[in-house]
Structure formats: C-alpha cells, structure tokens
Design a protein around this motif. Structure first.
Motif: not given
Ligand SMILES: C[S@@+](CC[C@H](N)C(=O)[O-])C[C@H]1O[C@@H](n2cnc3c(N)ncnc32)[C@H](O)[C@@H]1O
Length: 242
Positions: A6, A13, A28, A31, A198, A202, A205-206
């Motif tokens: 990310h 990361n 996440n 994050w 976001d 997010d 995405a997770w």
C-alpha cells in the motif's frame, strides 16, 4: 504469492504478506495502526497495551517500529499461539477480558486497540474503566469499523451490512459519535476523531488478498461490494487522559 503493498503505508510494506494473512482476524491491522500512529506519540521504552491484539501482528509492529514495550492482551486467541505468531521476546502475551484487565492502575503510557473496541468499548462506562490503566497524560488510540452515518439516524441497519453482522453493526459509529462520546466525559482530550477516506477501499483490498490467500471468497466481500463506500469505513480515534 499474494501481494499486499500500500503506497500510503510504507512501514507496513516491509512485513511479509503471508505472515499477515495467516494471522487474519479482520481487515488490514497494520495499515490501520500505521495510520493511527500518526495521531499518537509513541517513543522507545513507553509501556503500551495492545488490547484485543488477536494473533498479534500489531503488537510486533509496535515493538519493532516504535521500540515500545508491548503487552498484547486478547480474549479469543491463546497467548502461546499469539507469542508463536509474534515471534518476538519483547512482547508479553496475556489472555485477558477487556472488562477485567489484569494490570495495575496507571501502568500504561498508551493503550492501542485495532479492530476490537467495537466488541466491548461502546458502553458509556467503558472509557472510565479503561483509562484508569493509563498514566495521567497517557494516550488512547483506537481504530474501529465505522459508518458514514449513524444507524440511529438512518433508522435501520442497511441490508447488506445486516446480512453479514446483524445487530453487531450497532457498535459501528461515525467518528463524530466517538468524539462526543469521549469528550463529554471530560476524562480525556480528544486529539483525533476522523473517518478514513480510504477505509472502505483498504478493507476491500484486504478482503481480496485474504480470498486469494485462502483460495475462497472472504465473507466480507459481498457486504463491501454492495456498499461501495457509501456507509462503511474505519474511524481513527486518539485521546490523552487528563
Ligand atoms: C476482529 S479481531 C481483531 C484482532 C486484531 N486486533 C487484528 O486487528 O488482527 C477482534 C479481537 O478482539 C478480541 N476481543 C473481543 N472481545 C474481547 C473482550 N471482551 N476482551 C478482550 N478481547 C476481546 C478478540 O479476542 C479478537 O482477537
């Protein structure tokens, strides 16, 4: 090999995606913590409680990234299992229920809670109970599933959310709800209460990464795809004990 990078979270990361996904108990965590930490002042040597730490990715992150001493407390995950997943000797894992914490009053410099506060933290009397474990001036940081509008104001739980979590969505609030809930007590000064712009993306995405890792569709994806960011995000909350 599942990719989990990310651009907004450079520290996260550097953690192994497979290790993170093997410890999945919700979206996440790193994050969320990396974002929350922007509103906290975490310095080496501080005593930090990671409350509802699950398998402990966030506890490992706190110890490694900020050099703090971490107590990882969780109800559902066995402390031996969490310690093995964390793989660090500088994190103490403890089995604990959030209403009967086995710590001395004013022991911690900070309490951090990632995607767990919604299970126990919405009762009016909980902030007073929890902040008793913070030193004066100590910090409380929470990342919790949140709504863009209060369910009470909508008058119903949106169908796609109800289908997955039912009445438990009543613990998902707006950032403004949390700000008022904490500020009115005069126990803390709220330093941040914001909805992640976001947060929904997010989470998607997770959930896609979890689906790929497990080889089966993650249970949250139907809800998230139906939502399209209309209601769902995460709230980032930070406060200092007076
Ligand atoms: C969704 S999981 C998140 C775990 C971890 N923080 C993460 O982000 O991966 C919620 C966690 O809250 C913990 N939890 C729920 N109710 C709790 C309670 N009453 N006391 C302590 N922990 C609790 C569970 O044990 C679980 O690990």
């Amino acid at each position: 090999m599942v990719e989990l990078k990310h651009a907004g979270y450079p520290r996260s990361n550097s953690y192994d995606a497979e290790w993170l996904l093997a410890g999945d108990m919700g979206p996440n965590p790193l994050w969320l913590l990396e974002d929350l930490a922007r509103d906290l002042d975490l310095r080496p040597g501080l005593r930090v409680l990671d409350l509802g730490s699950g398998k402990g990715a966030t506890s490992a992150f706190l110890a490694k990234e900020y050099g703090v001493q971490v107590w990882a407390a969780d109800l559902w995950v066995d402390p031996t299992e969490a310690a093995a997943h964390i793989g660090r000797t500088d994190v103490v894992t403890v089995k604990a229920e959030a209403h009967t914490l086995p710590f001395a009053k004013e022991f911690f410099d900070a309490i951090v809670c990632i995607d767990a506060y919604e299970y126990f933290g919405t009762a009016d009397n909980y902030l007073a109970y929890l902040t008793a474990f913070l030193k004066p001036g100590g910090q409380l940081g929470v990342a919790t599933p949140a709504m863009t509008r209060e369910i009470r104001e909508l008058g119903y739980i949106p169908e796609h959310i109800k289908k997955l979590v039912g009445w438990e969505a009543l613990a998902w609030h707006t950032a403004d709800w949390w700000r008022f809930q904490w500020e009115i007590t005069e126990l803390v000064d709220v330093t941040a209460a914001r909805l992640q712009p976001d947060g929904w993306a997010d989470w998607v995405a997770w959930s896609r990464a979890v689906s790929e890792y497990r080889g089966e569709r993650d249970g949250a994806l139907d809800m998230l795809e139906a939502d399209q960011g209309e209601y769902l995000s995460f709230a980032i909350l930070a406060a200092r004990k007076r």
